[in-house]
Scaffold this motif. Sequence first.
Motif, short mmCIF file in Angstrom:
data_model
loop_
_atom_site.label_atom_id
_atom_site.label_comp_id
_atom_site.label_asym_id
_atom_site.label_seq_id
_atom_site.Cartn_x
_atom_site.Cartn_y
_atom_site.Cartn_z
N PHE A 58 0.99 1.34 -5.25
CA PHE A 58 -0.37 1.55 -4.78
C PHE A 58 -0.81 2.96 -5.14
O PHE A 58 0.01 3.86 -5.33
CB PHE A 58 -0.51 1.31 -3.27
CG PHE A 58 0.30 2.24 -2.40
CD1 PHE A 58 -0.18 3.49 -2.02
CD2 PHE A 58 1.55 1.86 -1.93
CE1 PHE A 58 0.55 4.34 -1.22
CE2 PHE A 58 2.31 2.70 -1.12
CZ PHE A 58 1.80 3.94 -0.76
N ASN A 69 -3.58 -1.56 -4.41
CA ASN A 69 -2.32 -2.03 -4.97
C ASN A 69 -2.43 -2.34 -6.46
O ASN A 69 -3.51 -2.69 -6.96
CB ASN A 69 -1.86 -3.31 -4.27
CG ASN A 69 -1.48 -3.11 -2.83
OD1 ASN A 69 -1.43 -1.99 -2.34
ND2 ASN A 69 -1.22 -4.19 -2.13
N TYR A 115 5.55 -3.40 -4.62
CA TYR A 115 4.28 -3.17 -5.32
C TYR A 115 4.00 -1.68 -5.35
O TYR A 115 4.49 -0.90 -4.53
CB TYR A 115 3.13 -3.90 -4.62
CG TYR A 115 2.95 -3.55 -3.16
CD1 TYR A 115 2.09 -2.54 -2.75
CD2 TYR A 115 3.67 -4.23 -2.18
CE1 TYR A 115 1.94 -2.20 -1.41
CE2 TYR A 115 3.53 -3.91 -0.84
CZ TYR A 115 2.67 -2.90 -0.46
OH TYR A 115 2.52 -2.57 0.87
N THR A 172 0.02 -6.74 2.86
CA THR A 172 0.37 -5.39 2.45
C THR A 172 -0.52 -4.38 3.18
O THR A 172 -1.50 -4.74 3.82
CB THR A 172 0.20 -5.21 0.93
OG1 THR A 172 -1.20 -5.18 0.60
CG2 THR A 172 0.89 -6.33 0.17
#
Length: 290
Positions: free
Chosen positions: A152, A137, A150, A126
Amino acid sequence: TKINDATPLYNIQVPLESDERHEASILAKNNIWIFSKKYDPSLKEMSLLVRQYDANTGAEKGSVRKISSLESDALGNKGRNFYIKLSPDESKLMIVSEFQWKKKAQNVTIDVYEAVDLKKISTCKTLDTFNTILIENFDYLVDNAGGVSYLFKYVVTREQQKTGIGIGKTIAAKSMVLELTTDRDIELGETKLELTENNNLIVGGIFYDKLSDAERDADKEAKAGIFAYFVNGADLSLMEKNLDYFNTDVYTKLTYVSGTIRKKPGQKYYKYYGTQTVKGSTFILFTHRN
């Protein structure tokens, strides 16, 4: 323990070593996967181990194996985490290997496996920065196609202590990012990422008015409310954005039992549970109390 009509069919005793810690237990595709975490100081390595059991009989299948690991450093093994999640149809299993430490670039790897046999089908790293700013994250998801998403967060300006959030997604080696912006000066509270039935994403949670020092000194009342971003899962385009203050009933009906003191709206306790779609209508679920 597997139970049928209140009768135990079998018990599994998992032989964890003294320095192992249970991390997760996953039931998928007639398998029980037992994950544990172990730190080896001689190798300076935090390992994620997995054991496989037959869900029908409880029999162990194969031997324990290491499926992921994170290196440690001079500061030890803190800040290193593993997260294990299934896709909604239980066909894919995601393992997140995450290292986060203050003022350092995060190191996050996401591996996706077939849940039936833990055959790896994809791996990705990522982002560690957004617009040259370090990010952190949280809240990971995997969809039925093996795509990973995800949230962040990052500090936009340290002077104003303003925090921004965004979504990252990777599928078929393609990575996408969407910054979730707002035209209000607010603080985001509890935030949750959800996957809809058609693989779109919902980011929702609680927000509070952000007050300046002068406003706080003047005892200005900060309001609170619910926010929800509806995002196209295919290209991370924003479909809809809602930020709504709670109505006055939420503020006036929540009082102490004595009735003598009422917390200000922005000081009350709110719990965000996510969304529920019924017959095409989406409802936001939350509770509130003093």
